[in-house]
Design a protein around this motif. Sequence first.
Motif, PDB file in Angstrom:
ATOM      1  N   SER A 123     -92.501  -8.913 -42.180  1.00 41.28           N
ATOM      2  CA  SER A 123     -93.604  -9.631 -42.836  1.00 41.28           C
ATOM      3  C   SER A 123     -93.103 -10.671 -43.833  1.00 41.28           C
ATOM      4  O   SER A 123     -93.906 -11.434 -44.374  1.00 41.28           O
ATOM      5  CB  SER A 123     -94.526  -8.642 -43.552  1.00 41.28           C
ATOM      6  OG  SER A 123     -93.865  -8.015 -44.625  1.00 41.28           O
ATOM      7  N   ASP A 124     -91.804 -10.713 -44.071  1.00 43.33           N
ATOM      8  CA  ASP A 124     -91.248 -11.755 -44.932  1.00 43.33           C
ATOM      9  C   ASP A 124     -91.472 -13.143 -44.343  1.00 43.33           C
ATOM     10  O   ASP A 124     -91.370 -14.138 -45.057  1.00 43.33           O
ATOM     11  CB  ASP A 124     -89.753 -11.506 -45.127  1.00 43.33           C
ATOM     12  CG  ASP A 124     -89.247 -12.035 -46.457  1.00 43.33           C
ATOM     13  OD1 ASP A 124     -90.009 -11.978 -47.432  1.00 43.33           O
ATOM     14  OD2 ASP A 124     -88.097 -12.506 -46.512  1.00 43.33           O
ATOM     15  N   TRP A 125     -91.788 -13.215 -43.043  1.00 46.61           N
ATOM     16  CA  TRP A 125     -92.028 -14.485 -42.366  1.00 46.61           C
ATOM     17  C   TRP A 125     -93.514 -14.800 -42.235  1.00 46.61           C
ATOM     18  O   TRP A 125     -93.896 -15.651 -41.425  1.00 46.61           O
ATOM     19  CB  TRP A 125     -91.419 -14.469 -40.959  1.00 46.61           C
ATOM     20  CG  TRP A 125     -89.940 -14.355 -40.912  1.00 46.61           C
ATOM     21  CD1 TRP A 125     -89.206 -13.244 -40.650  1.00 46.61           C
ATOM     22  CD2 TRP A 125     -88.981 -15.411 -41.088  1.00 46.61           C
ATOM     23  NE1 TRP A 125     -87.860 -13.518 -40.657  1.00 46.61           N
ATOM     24  CE2 TRP A 125     -87.697 -14.850 -40.931  1.00 46.61           C
ATOM     25  CE3 TRP A 125     -89.090 -16.784 -41.364  1.00 46.61           C
ATOM     26  CZ2 TRP A 125     -86.536 -15.609 -41.036  1.00 46.61           C
ATOM     27  CZ3 TRP A 125     -87.934 -17.530 -41.471  1.00 46.61           C
ATOM     28  CH2 TRP A 125     -86.677 -16.951 -41.315  1.00 46.61           C
ATOM     29  N   HIS A 126     -94.390 -14.140 -42.994  1.00 48.52           N
ATOM     30  CA  HIS A 126     -95.820 -14.272 -42.716  1.00 48.52           C
ATOM     31  C   HIS A 126     -96.321 -15.705 -42.890  1.00 48.52           C
ATOM     32  O   HIS A 126     -97.179 -16.156 -42.127  1.00 48.52           O
ATOM     33  CB  HIS A 126     -96.637 -13.315 -43.596  1.00 48.52           C
ATOM     34  CG  HIS A 126     -96.350 -13.426 -45.056  1.00 48.52           C
ATOM     35  ND1 HIS A 126     -95.471 -12.575 -45.678  1.00 48.52           N
ATOM     36  CD2 HIS A 126     -96.810 -14.259 -46.003  1.00 48.52           C
ATOM     37  CE1 HIS A 126     -95.417 -12.889 -46.968  1.00 48.52           C
ATOM     38  NE2 HIS A 126     -96.213 -13.906 -47.188  1.00 48.52           N
ATOM     39  N   TYR A 127     -95.807 -16.449 -43.870  1.00 48.09           N
ATOM     40  CA  TYR A 127     -96.263 -17.827 -44.041  1.00 48.09           C
ATOM     41  C   TYR A 127     -95.828 -18.696 -42.866  1.00 48.09           C
ATOM     42  O   TYR A 127     -96.589 -19.538 -42.372  1.00 48.09           O
ATOM     43  CB  TYR A 127     -95.743 -18.411 -45.347  1.00 48.09           C
ATOM     44  CG  TYR A 127     -96.389 -17.842 -46.581  1.00 48.09           C
ATOM     45  CD1 TYR A 127     -97.770 -17.916 -46.763  1.00 48.09           C
ATOM     46  CD2 TYR A 127     -95.635 -17.220 -47.572  1.00 48.09           C
ATOM     47  CE1 TYR A 127     -98.369 -17.397 -47.885  1.00 48.09           C
ATOM     48  CE2 TYR A 127     -96.230 -16.693 -48.697  1.00 48.09           C
ATOM     49  CZ  TYR A 127     -97.595 -16.780 -48.861  1.00 48.09           C
ATOM     50  OH  TYR A 127     -98.193 -16.256 -49.968  1.00 48.09           O
TER      51      TYR A 127
END
Length: 236
Positions: A55-59
Amino acid sequence: MRHAVADAFRRGRVGGVSEHNVITEDGLRIHVTVRGREDAPLTVLLSHCWTAEESDWHYQVTDLLARYGRDVRIITWDHRGHGRSDRAREAQCTIPHLARDLGLVVDTYAPEGPLVVAGHSVGGMTLTAIPEERPDLMPRIVGALFVSTTSGEPPQGHPRSARGRRRADARPAALHPRPPLADAQPHPPREVPDHRAPDRAPLPLRHPGPSARRRARGRPGWCTPGRRRCPASSAT
């Protein structure tokens, strides 16, 4: 706002999503999230950094889906020992292991078509190991993004690698090009020439300090705080 987007990422509210698990060669369960259709013309694979999770890549996922929609397939995954993937022993937490895990994810969920790979920190180090661990994937990679990362541990035998340092320490002293640090002689201090004239008196202070101004208050020719003009000039 950031936590709301992260929660939406986890729950699959940002675009179509499917969650899966793959089993590695050493029996670990790796969590994988796939977004987009299977026949998308391009697959983007994102590898997160150390102590983080997918989820660190959500943006980035949100922006890619908003811009390209069904024309791109996005795969994120939790590295071994991270997020919802299984924990691993220290000996199993290496860059080659991660590169093989990445190859397993690609084989399972993007077996064909061009790839764009991105890695942050240890994720980028994982990408650098693809040519050695999974050279068959190299012709498919059409783009790569390395974010705040490094090339990882130098090859075995390299002077800067762990094994290379041990070999260097084991060499006879006669082969060392430099003496040990403890035996090295310090450089003598350099003499800095004094370019000031010996008969030159020090320059007087141009502006007196606060105490000098207090002592000189009321004397003609001195500017004191709160006055517009000097007393000497006001007398004319």
